[in-house]
Design a protein around this motif. Structure first.
Motif, PDB file in Angstrom:
ATOM      1  N   GLU A 169       3.224   5.845  -3.274  1.00  0.00           N
ATOM      2  CA  GLU A 169       4.489   6.555  -3.484  1.00  0.00           C
ATOM      3  C   GLU A 169       5.107   7.073  -2.187  1.00  0.00           C
ATOM      4  O   GLU A 169       5.957   7.974  -2.209  1.00  0.00           O
ATOM      5  N   MET A 170       4.699   6.490  -1.056  1.00  0.00           N
ATOM      6  CA  MET A 170       5.352   6.816   0.204  1.00  0.00           C
ATOM      7  C   MET A 170       6.650   6.022   0.348  1.00  0.00           C
ATOM      8  O   MET A 170       7.568   6.428   1.058  1.00  0.00           O
ATOM      9  N   LEU A 171       6.705   4.889  -0.335  1.00  0.00           N
ATOM     10  CA  LEU A 171       7.911   4.081  -0.404  1.00  0.00           C
ATOM     11  C   LEU A 171       8.228   3.771  -1.861  1.00  0.00           C
ATOM     12  O   LEU A 171       7.338   3.802  -2.711  1.00  0.00           O
ATOM     13  N   ILE A 172       9.475   3.464  -2.121  1.00  0.00           N
ATOM     14  CA  ILE A 172       9.923   2.999  -3.435  1.00  0.00           C
ATOM     15  C   ILE A 172      10.428   1.564  -3.265  1.00  0.00           C
ATOM     16  O   ILE A 172      11.171   1.273  -2.315  1.00  0.00           O
TER      17      ILE A 172
ATOM     18  N   PRO B  22      12.452   5.299   1.298  1.00  0.00           N
ATOM     19  CA  PRO B  22      11.437   6.353   1.301  1.00  0.00           C
ATOM     20  C   PRO B  22      11.149   6.862  -0.103  1.00  0.00           C
ATOM     21  O   PRO B  22      12.059   7.037  -0.922  1.00  0.00           O
ATOM     22  N   GLY B  23       9.867   7.135  -0.387  1.00  0.00           N
ATOM     23  CA  GLY B  23       9.440   7.545  -1.714  1.00  0.00           C
ATOM     24  C   GLY B  23       9.365   9.038  -1.899  1.00  0.00           C
ATOM     25  O   GLY B  23       9.456   9.821  -0.954  1.00  0.00           O
ATOM     26  N   ILE B  24       9.159   9.450  -3.129  1.00  0.00           N
ATOM     27  CA  ILE B  24       9.162  10.865  -3.476  1.00  0.00           C
ATOM     28  C   ILE B  24       8.001  11.614  -2.836  1.00  0.00           C
ATOM     29  O   ILE B  24       8.117  12.787  -2.477  1.00  0.00           O
ATOM     30  N   ARG B  25       6.855  10.945  -2.680  1.00  0.00           N
ATOM     31  CA  ARG B  25       5.722  11.609  -2.037  1.00  0.00           C
ATOM     32  C   ARG B  25       6.049  11.938  -0.589  1.00  0.00           C
ATOM     33  O   ARG B  25       5.677  12.999  -0.084  1.00  0.00           O
TER      34      ARG B  25
ATOM     35  N   THR C 199       0.831  -1.212   0.000  1.00  0.00           N
ATOM     36  CA  THR C 199       0.000   0.000   0.000  1.00  0.00           C
ATOM     37  C   THR C 199       0.859   1.253   0.000  1.00  0.00           C
ATOM     38  O   THR C 199       0.618   2.199  -0.766  1.00  0.00           O
ATOM     39  N   LEU C 200       1.884   1.281   0.845  1.00  0.00           N
ATOM     40  CA  LEU C 200       2.768   2.447   0.921  1.00  0.00           C
ATOM     41  C   LEU C 200       3.525   2.656  -0.388  1.00  0.00           C
ATOM     42  O   LEU C 200       3.756   3.796  -0.806  1.00  0.00           O
ATOM     43  N   THR C 201       3.878   1.573  -1.042  1.00  0.00           N
ATOM     44  CA  THR C 201       4.547   1.679  -2.343  1.00  0.00           C
ATOM     45  C   THR C 201       3.590   2.201  -3.406  1.00  0.00           C
ATOM     46  O   THR C 201       3.947   3.080  -4.207  1.00  0.00           O
ATOM     47  N   ASN C 202       2.366   1.692  -3.404  1.00  0.00           N
ATOM     48  CA  ASN C 202       1.362   2.155  -4.370  1.00  0.00           C
ATOM     49  C   ASN C 202       1.065   3.647  -4.201  1.00  0.00           C
ATOM     50  O   ASN C 202       0.763   4.337  -5.182  1.00  0.00           O
TER      51      ASN C 202
END
Length: 265
Positions: free
Chosen positions: A53-56, A66-69, A48-51
């Motif tokens: 964009e909170m994670l990559i 950590p993702g760009i969002r 879910t976190l990857t979807n």
């Protein structure tokens, strides 16, 4: 810890904390080993976190980071809810004047969040970096802030202190810490006497509103190889002046009066 009893959202935020805490891309197996969540739950939250964009997720390496969002949100929080944008010119001026490292910190629950840093003319490797969370009971900025918490808030955060002995100078228990906090309140500043890292010393002052509400703390940090606590203490009037200037400018901003609560770290 991966959750705080706040349902799915709390668990997801706990996973984000966990990924960020590694300080590097991390594999699922490492997260699972450190997590108290079931394997299926952890995997679902990571998906879910990857979807979102909170994670990559990098499939070729099998790692999460950590993702760009999350970066966008962090930047917005830094700009809107931290002292850093206001304090930056004052930190730069103070660092130039004293020639030592200057830290700006705020409380993150019962811990210290370093929100900005200006290096000395001759930088020294040390734990503190912008965005890092550190202990409050054995750092100058941490003790300066704890000393100026209202007693109900202080009573909530003291049980969160680990009192781990990082060095021989680390305060060992709550009684010793309370005694030092009383001294800090009397004098308006406090020290780190190599309590967190060997060879690292500092003097710190709180940043308070005119009504005494705690906003954060400033410190000037040096090493025992090139300075002494007495020399750092001589900078107290200048540090207090910078803290007052930051406080005065902060009155025109809307900072959250965040309650000091246990964060489950």
């Amino acid at each position: 810890m991966t959750g705080r009893g706040d349902g799915t959202v709390g668990k997801a935020l706990g996973v984000l904390d966990q990924v960020a805490g590694f300080g590097r891309p991390v594999r699922f197996s490492e997260l699972l080993e450190a997590s108290d969540l079931p394997k299926a739950t952890l995997y679902r939250l990571l998906q879910t976190l990857t979807n979102q964009e909170m994670l990559i997720y990098e499939p070729d390496r099998g790692v999460y980071s950590p993702g760009i969002r999350l970066v966008r949100l962090a930047h917005a929080a830094w700009a809107q809810s931290s002292l850093a944008p206001i304090a930056r010119p004052h930190l730069e001026a103070l660092s130039r004047e004293v020639g030592e490292t200057v830290h700006l910190a705020q409380l993150d629950g019962g811990h210290v969040l370093y929100v900005d840093k200006r290096n000395a003319a001759e930088p020294v490797e040390m734990y503190s970096q912008s965005g890092k969370v550190g202990p409050a009971y054995c750092t100058g900025v941490g003790k300066a802030m704890l000393a100026h918490l209202p007693e109900p808030d202080l009573a909530r955060v003291l049980p969160q202190q680990s009192f781990h002995r990082f060095t021989g100078a680390t305060l060992a228990d709550e009684d010793a810490l309370r005694s030092e906090l009383a001294e800090i309140r009397r004098h308006g500043y406090g020290f780190d006497r190599e309590e967190h890292e060997p060879g690292i010393i500092c003097v710190a002052v709180p940043i308070l509103t005119p009504r005494g509400r705690l906003l954060g703390a400033l410190s000037v940090t040096g090493t025992t190889a090139r300075t002494r606590l007495a020399a750092l203490e001589g900078y107290v009037p200048r540090i207090k002046a910078a803290a007052k200037a930051i406080s005065e400018e902060a009155q025109h901003w809307r900072f959250p009066d965040r309650p000091v609560e246990a964060k489950g770290r």
